[in-house]
Write a protein that holds these residues in place. Structure first.
Motif, PDB file in Angstrom:
ATOM      1  N   THR A 155       0.842  -1.195   0.000  1.00 23.79           N
ATOM      2  CA  THR A 155       0.000   0.000   0.000  1.00 23.79           C
ATOM      3  C   THR A 155       0.873   1.238   0.000  1.00 23.79           C
ATOM      4  N   LEU A 156       0.298   2.337  -0.424  1.00 17.67           N
ATOM      5  CA  LEU A 156       1.007   3.609  -0.506  1.00 17.67           C
ATOM      6  C   LEU A 156       0.087   4.686   0.043  1.00 17.67           C
ATOM      7  N   ASP A 157       0.447   5.213   1.201  1.00 13.06           N
ATOM      8  CA  ASP A 157      -0.370   6.208   1.884  1.00 13.06           C
ATOM      9  C   ASP A 157      -0.003   7.605   1.382  1.00 13.06           C
ATOM     10  N   PRO A 158      -0.984   8.476   1.136  1.00 16.12           N
ATOM     11  CA  PRO A 158      -0.657   9.852   0.735  1.00 16.12           C
ATOM     12  C   PRO A 158       0.235  10.565   1.737  1.00 16.12           C
ATOM     13  N   ALA A 159       0.115  10.219   3.022  1.00 15.75           N
ATOM     14  CA  ALA A 159       0.957  10.860   4.039  1.00 15.75           C
ATOM     15  C   ALA A 159       2.429  10.505   3.851  1.00 15.75           C
TER      16      ALA A 159
END
Length: 284
Positions: A155-159
């Motif tokens: 997964t890749l979090d915007p934060a």
């Protein structure tokens, strides 16, 4: 007579051979063993040195290849050194950093904070499975290319991106396509040729057809944030109903308490009226 004369000589010669040859033979044997026995030579290849110096992250940089560019920048190549963490003490003149083919499993916050000139960062072929928020902090204005391919990212979090606007390579990762991925990918400039290789291994969508297809196609057909919005709406509505019920209960309790207090006060007044007669103020 001649034979008798030669006999002591032969005997003497024979005794000389018997006395000297074993020593010489022993010497030659030892010399032969020393020559033919491989001596233990201590060699230190770059990967071994990297492991030995794991406790001192600054000294690991001495193994990395440094190449000064024409514009005064610095290209640092630490590829294939079996590094388990980003080395400290990198020069703030570093413009290109290659950390590919190592053993990195995560990136903590502020991993590249001092590299405010870093333009290209290669983290491919590692074992990255998590990226902490702020790990690319300080690179917002300089970084233009980021390679995260061939890792274990799901997964890749915007934060995590923190406002980065870079060309990125996200291929060959076991992505779990969810709302965070849908919000993160538009922040990155991904080559159209590699979009087909950003494949959703798992997804929040229950439809079996959503697994094993590129993320760009999944986003076109489904809204990955729809379930999140529905969940948020349900939680908001439930919270409002609970507050409303609590308010009604409080009003009911308040009214009942006031009615009870008023009744008790009224009964007390009646009691006083019956026990103590009021004086007659009628004028004589």
């Amino acid at each position: 007579m001649s034979h008798a004369e030669n006999l002591p000589l032969a005997s003497s010669s024979s005794s000389s051979v018997v006395d000297v040859s074993p020593q010489r033979m022993l010497f030659f044997l030892l010399l032969l063993l020393i020559v033919r026995t491989p001596c233990p030579v201590v060699t230190a290849s770059p990967p071994t040195m990297a492991l030995w110096r794991h406790g001192n992250r600054v000294s690991i940089i001495n193994i990395c290849q440094h190449l000064e560019t024409v514009d005064g920048g610095l290209t640092v190549r630490c590829s294939g050194l079996r590094l388990k963490q980003v080395p400290l003490g990198l020069s703030n003149r570093t413009t290109r950093l290659f950390l590919n083919k190592n053993l990195l499993t995560s990136l903590p916050a502020d991993s590249f904070y001092d590299l405010f000139l870093l333009d290209e960062l290669d983290l491919s072929y590692n074992q990255l499975s998590s990226l902490e928020a702020g790990c690319f902090s300080g690179l917002e204005s300089s970084l233009s290319f980021l390679d995260l391919s061939s890792n274990r990212l799901s997964t890749l979090d915007p934060a995590v991106l923190g406002g980065l606007q870079v060309h990125a390579n996200l291929t060959h990762n076991p992505w779990h396509c969810d709302c965070r991925m849908q919000l993160s990918v538009p922040q990155l400039v991904v080559d159209s040729s590699s979009l087909a290789e950003i494949v959703c291994q798992t997804s929040d969508i229950s439809n079996p057809g959503a697994v094993g297809i590129p993320l760009v196609l999944l986003v076109e057909d489904w809204d990955l944030c729809l379930s999140v919005r529905r969940t948020t709406d349900i939680l908001t509505l439930t919270t409002m109903l609970l507050w409303f019920l609590m308010l009604i209960c409080y009003f009911v309790y308040y009214i009942r308490q006031n009615k009870l207090f008023a009744r008790q006060h009224w009964d007390y007044l009646k009691f006083l009226e019956n026990r103590v007669p009021f004086p007659d103020f009628t004028p004589a």
